[in-house]
Design a protein around this motif. Structure first.
Motif, PDB file in Angstrom:
ATOM      1  N   UNK A  73       0.919  -1.416  -0.275  1.00 25.85           N
ATOM      2  CA  UNK A  73       0.017   0.330  -0.289  1.00 25.85           C
ATOM      3  C   UNK A  73       0.910   1.517  -0.271  1.00 25.85           C
ATOM      4  N   UNK A  74       1.400   1.188   0.528  1.00 25.04           N
ATOM      5  CA  UNK A  74       2.998   2.263   1.159  1.00 25.04           C
ATOM      6  C   UNK A  74       3.438   2.501  -0.309  1.00 25.04           C
ATOM      7  N   UNK A  75       4.094   1.433  -0.850  1.00 32.55           N
ATOM      8  CA  UNK A  75       4.581   1.356  -2.396  1.00 32.55           C
ATOM      9  C   UNK A  75       4.269   2.562  -3.206  1.00 32.55           C
ATOM     10  N   UNK A  76       2.502   1.486  -3.421  1.00 30.35           N
ATOM     11  CA  UNK A  76       1.849   2.220  -3.972  1.00 30.35           C
ATOM     12  C   UNK A  76       1.602   3.516  -4.161  1.00 30.35           C
ATOM     13  N   UNK A  77       1.369   4.266  -2.971  1.00 28.50           N
ATOM     14  CA  UNK A  77       2.075   5.975  -2.764  1.00 28.50           C
ATOM     15  C   UNK A  77       2.491   6.467  -3.172  1.00 28.50           C
ATOM     16  N   UNK A  78       3.725   5.517  -2.884  1.00 31.22           N
ATOM     17  CA  UNK A  78       5.285   6.336  -2.812  1.00 31.22           C
ATOM     18  C   UNK A  78       5.307   6.373  -4.814  1.00 31.22           C
ATOM     19  N   UNK A  79       5.028   5.490  -6.032  1.00 29.61           N
ATOM     20  CA  UNK A  79       4.418   5.513  -7.058  1.00 29.61           C
ATOM     21  C   UNK A  79       3.380   5.851  -7.748  1.00 29.61           C
ATOM     22  N   UNK A  80       3.252   7.160  -6.945  1.00 25.02           N
ATOM     23  CA  UNK A  80       2.794   7.693  -7.800  1.00 25.02           C
ATOM     24  C   UNK A  80       1.145   7.125  -7.731  1.00 25.02           C
ATOM     25  N   UNK A  81       0.087   6.746  -7.400  1.00 26.48           N
ATOM     26  CA  UNK A  81      -0.738   6.160  -6.727  1.00 26.48           C
ATOM     27  C   UNK A  81      -1.750   6.368  -6.104  1.00 26.48           C
ATOM     28  N   UNK A  82      -1.345   7.185  -5.117  1.00 26.15           N
ATOM     29  CA  UNK A  82      -1.824   8.498  -4.327  1.00 26.15           C
ATOM     30  C   UNK A  82      -2.950   8.632  -4.107  1.00 26.15           C
ATOM     31  N   UNK A  83      -3.467   9.552  -5.699  1.00 25.93           N
ATOM     32  CA  UNK A  83      -4.189  10.436  -5.447  1.00 25.93           C
ATOM     33  C   UNK A  83      -5.213   9.753  -5.686  1.00 25.93           C
ATOM     34  N   UNK A  84      -5.572   8.693  -6.898  1.00 22.44           N
ATOM     35  CA  UNK A  84      -6.099   8.039  -7.342  1.00 22.44           C
ATOM     36  C   UNK A  84      -7.018   6.786  -6.149  1.00 22.44           C
ATOM     37  N   UNK A  85      -5.956   6.174  -4.984  1.00 22.35           N
ATOM     38  CA  UNK A  85      -6.101   5.850  -4.452  1.00 22.35           C
ATOM     39  C   UNK A  85      -7.149   6.504  -2.812  1.00 22.35           C
ATOM     40  N   UNK A  86      -6.858   7.660  -3.166  1.00 16.98           N
ATOM     41  CA  UNK A  86      -7.744   8.210  -2.387  1.00 16.98           C
ATOM     42  C   UNK A  86      -8.587   9.075  -2.336  1.00 16.98           C
ATOM     43  N   UNK A  87      -9.737   8.860  -3.479  1.00 18.00           N
ATOM     44  CA  UNK A  87     -10.871   8.826  -4.019  1.00 18.00           C
ATOM     45  C   UNK A  87     -11.393   8.083  -4.789  1.00 18.00           C
ATOM     46  N   UNK A  88     -10.756   7.205  -4.118  1.00 16.35           N
ATOM     47  CA  UNK A  88     -11.458   5.666  -4.936  1.00 16.35           C
ATOM     48  C   UNK A  88     -12.642   5.895  -3.992  1.00 16.35           C
ATOM     49  N   UNK A  93     -16.146   1.198   3.494  1.00 14.44           N
ATOM     50  CA  UNK A  93     -17.449   0.709   2.373  1.00 14.44           C
ATOM     51  C   UNK A  93     -17.012   1.041   0.274  1.00 14.44           C
ATOM     52  N   UNK A  94     -17.058   2.127   0.725  1.00 13.76           N
ATOM     53  CA  UNK A  94     -17.078   3.079  -0.909  1.00 13.76           C
ATOM     54  C   UNK A  94     -16.025   2.247  -1.574  1.00 13.76           C
ATOM     55  N   UNK A  95     -14.682   2.450  -0.921  1.00 13.49           N
ATOM     56  CA  UNK A  95     -12.591   2.204  -1.187  1.00 13.49           C
ATOM     57  C   UNK A  95     -13.064   1.068  -1.601  1.00 13.49           C
ATOM     58  N   UNK A  96     -13.519  -0.150  -0.467  1.00 13.85           N
ATOM     59  CA  UNK A  96     -13.225  -1.557  -1.038  1.00 13.85           C
ATOM     60  C   UNK A  96     -14.462  -1.661  -2.329  1.00 13.85           C
ATOM     61  N   UNK A  97     -15.579  -1.505  -2.160  1.00 10.24           N
ATOM     62  CA  UNK A  97     -16.516  -1.535  -3.355  1.00 10.24           C
ATOM     63  C   UNK A  97     -16.255  -1.412  -5.099  1.00 10.24           C
ATOM     64  N   UNK A  98     -15.250   0.073  -4.703  1.00  7.82           N
ATOM     65  CA  UNK A  98     -14.685   0.796  -6.360  1.00  7.82           C
ATOM     66  C   UNK A  98     -13.549  -0.459  -6.364  1.00  7.82           C
TER      67      UNK A  98
END
Length: 688
Positions: A73-88, A93-98
């Motif tokens: 999870x931390x590696x994905x954030x450092x690799x540039x996916x932080x904003x994408x994950x945060x806005x799911x 519940x909504x995070x997992x659903x998406x």
């Protein structure tokens, strides 16, 4: 799996346990050191790494996987996916659903990605049941690590997850593993949204307004939503958009069964209303059946549709709102479609164009990554070749001389006020050559030189050259040392002993050698450009050669100057008297018999037995030891003299290899002291 996963695993091990642990782990797993982000690797590589990590670290698999999940999870954030994950989603519940929608988007770029699937159910007590489906067995413990890290980071809640059910889903859904987790939440404190408001207070009390009737006619609806289908519980098609009718002409016949023309690709569930309702929050991917397409279309790639299922309770029908699943313009052309076939409001248009650019950037990034890896490997190979080249260069020239030549500097000739030179040759070598095959001569000389080369390391003398059966060493050159005569004397004694182990190919008896030693000044320098040699010049070289040529078999012949250097150094020396020396007239010479303070094992550099323990030990005689002066000079007395006693360093049991000799020499030269190795250079040796 893509290299991104393995890179993350490597980063975790290196960061937590260090480079050495990673190197040990990867060697045991039998995998390469680095991975390309966009390269696809076999699942077995990741499984092997996880398995070996458990063994190397001594940690159970579930703990290793959970730790990896947190780190991923931390590696994905450092690799540039932080904003994408945060806005799911706004909550867990909504995070997992998406998550499935995120994987669907990423599959546009990572086209061979085989991601797991997630389905979440709310419970009355506030807990959730998380359904995890995967084609890979044994990795389910990663999920609590990832979900737990996301819950804490994004929503400031701690969760606990435990497995409540674990089944095989291969027959029903095509997935090899179906794990059900019970997720319970423990909020730390209320979270804030982006505007600083707590919770979702702005949405409280919201009640949507619906019109009494639908203000849209059938034709407009089918044109405005060109990719949609409505079907009932029996999967009979009731309605379809115009574009999907164009791509699948059979849909123009109302009442046909949907599963005749499509198969469900994701999620991997049976094509029934009950299964679809169970996964209704998931994105559904349909693929057209090749056998139902017109004959002229069967060579085209089949179209895939991606969209959302909506159950219409009053009509007891399912609405499938979808769009073509296309990753690039090339895929659009393969299906003989155009951008115009997609509704202007459909973001699939932008997605295709943006992803086309993204794929081009990824290809460029992948190429750069490959080139970087190639350069890294090439650099590693170059470094290895450089070491080999340096070892070869140092085998031809003294290290400090070689370094000056490498830097393009001119190596000035140097004068050495005093050094000791030794020459040796094989008795009756000419006769042996006349009676033997060339290979026998080569084998004999090789056996002899290997023994002599080893002794150069033991006694720290410099091997200057070998010409035929002649062997030349020097002490005190190219780095002056005060114990040059003692070193050469001990080396000479070792030569006589070592020669007894070399067989004469003619008689079968041990060979005999003559040894001559002389001490005096020399000039030394590098001559030549294409094959530069470190050469010795002066009458000292000539006299040393005469001592050898006028010597006696199996004897060490000393000049008077060599004798003067050795007479107080605890060596047994006998007088030979005056002899006629070619080109020099009469000279007073001596024979070196033995070193009174050293045993044969010490002279030969063999390991000694510890009398108390019975274990082998290595002995050395440091410079500055107490030495015995011959009784003819000072009977019964001992004297401490620094840097004037023989130095005998035992290093190897069965004799060092050439590489060990070279390494030892380089290390000692760096320390400021020259040691003898199997270095070969050329000197000016006079002819007899």
């Amino acid at each position: 799996m893509y290299g991104f996963i393995n890179t993350c695993l490597k980063s975790l091990v290196v960061e937590k346990y260090g480079e050495e642990t990673w190197e040990k782990l990867r060697l045991q797993a039998g995998v390469q050191d680095s991975f390309l982000t966009f390269e696809v690797y076999k699942d077995e590589i990741t499984m092997q790494l996880v398995d070996k990590a458990c063994k190397v670290l001594g940690v159970p698999a579930d703990i290793v996987l959970r730790e990896f999940g947190k780190y991923f999870f931390e590696f994905c954030k450092r690799s540039g996916y932080d904003h994408m994950l945060r806005t799911l989603g706004g909550n867990l519940y909504e995070f997992i659903e998406n998550l499935d929608a995120l994987h669907s988007y990423l599959s546009l770029s990572y086209q061979e990605m085989n991601a797991p699937s997630f389905r979440v159910e709310k419970n009355e007590d506030g807990s959730m049941h998380l359904h995890y489906y995967s084609d890979r067995r044994g990795l389910c413990h990663i999920v609590p690590g990832i979900i737990g890290a996301a819950a804490l980071d994004f929503f400031n809640i701690e969760i606990s997850m435990k497995i409540v059910n674990q089944t095989e889903e291969e027959e029903r859904t095509g997935k090899k593993e179906h794990i059900v987790f019970l997720v319970t939440q423990n909020p730390l404190f209320p979270s804030k949204n982006a505007n600083g408001d707590r919770g979702n207070s702005l949405l409280r009390g919201f009640d949507p307004v619906y019109p009494k009737s639908l203000w849209i006619d059938t034709k407009t609806f089918c044109n405005g939503l060109p990719f949609h289908m409505v079907f009932d519980k029996e999967l009979k098609v009731k309605q379809a958009g115009v574009s999907i009718q164009k791509i699948v002409p059979g849909l123009q016949t109302m009442g046909i069964c949907l599963d005749q023309y499509f198969r469900i690709i994701h999620p991997e569930v049976p094509f029934t209303i009950s299964s679809i309702q169970k996964f209704i929050n998931s994105q559904f991917v349909f693929q057209t059946r090749r056998e139902m397409m017109p004959e002229s279309w069967k060579e085209r790639p089949m179209l895939e549709l991606r969209g959302q299922m909506m159950w219409m309770e009053p009509l007891q029908c399912m609405l499938y709102l979808c769009s073509p699943l296309l990753r690039s313009l090339h895929e659009l052309e393969e299906r003989q479609m155009h951008i115009a076939d997609i509704a202007p409001h459909d973001v699939t248009r932008d997605l295709i164009l943006l992803n086309q650019q993204r794929l081009a950037e990824m290809e460029l990034s992948s190429q750069l990554e490959r080139k970087k890896e190639e350069l890294r490997i090439l650099s590693k190979h170059l470094e290895e070749e450089k070491k080999k080249t340096e070892a070869l260069l140092y085998a031809m020239l003294p290290q400090h001389v070689a370094n000056q030549l490498k830097e393009g500097k001119r190596v000035e000739a140097g004068e050495f006020k005093e050094c000791t030179i030794l020459f040796s040759d094989v008795v009756t070598f000419t006769n042996i050559c006349a009676q033997c095959e060339p290979i026998q001569i080569v084998l004999m000389l090789n056996s002899m030189y290997l023994r002599f080369d080893r002794l150069t390391t033991v006694h720290d003398v410099y091997k200057v050259e070998t010409i035929g059966d002649a062997y030349m060493v020097v002490g005190g050159v190219p780095v002056p040392v005060p114990t040059h005569a003692e070193r050469v004397a001990n080396f000479a004694l070792g030569m006589i002993m070592a020669a007894k182990g070399v067989q004469n190919p003619v008689s079968g008896d041990p060979i005999q050698i003559r040894v001559g030693i002389h001490t005096g000044p020399v000039l030394a320098g590098v001559v030549g450009e294409k094959m530069p040699r470190y050469c010795l010049f002066g009458d000292t070289v000539n006299i040393a050669s005469r001592m050898e040529s006028h010597g006696v078999p199996s004897k060490i012949h000393l000049s008077s100057s060599a004798y003067q250097c050795l007479k107080y150094k605890n060596f047994e020396i006998t007088e030979r008297g005056e002899i006629e020396v070619k080109g020099k007239g009469k000279m007073h010479t001596y024979f070196l018999i033995r070193n009174k303070s050293a045993t044969e094992n010490e002279i030969m550099g063999r390991p000694m037995k510890d009398l108390d323990s019975g274990h082998e030990s290595v002995q050395s005689f440091p410079e500055g030891k107490t030495e015995t002066i011959p009784s003819s000079h000072q009977p019964g007395r001992t004297q401490q003299k620094k840097d004037q006693t023989p130095t005998i360093a035992m290093k190897y049991v069965d004799g060092p290899t050439d590489a060990q000799n070279s390494l030892k020499r380089r290390n000692q030269m760096k320390a400021g002291d020259l040691t003898g190795t199997d270095l070969v250079t050329i000197s000016q040796r006079p002819q007899n």
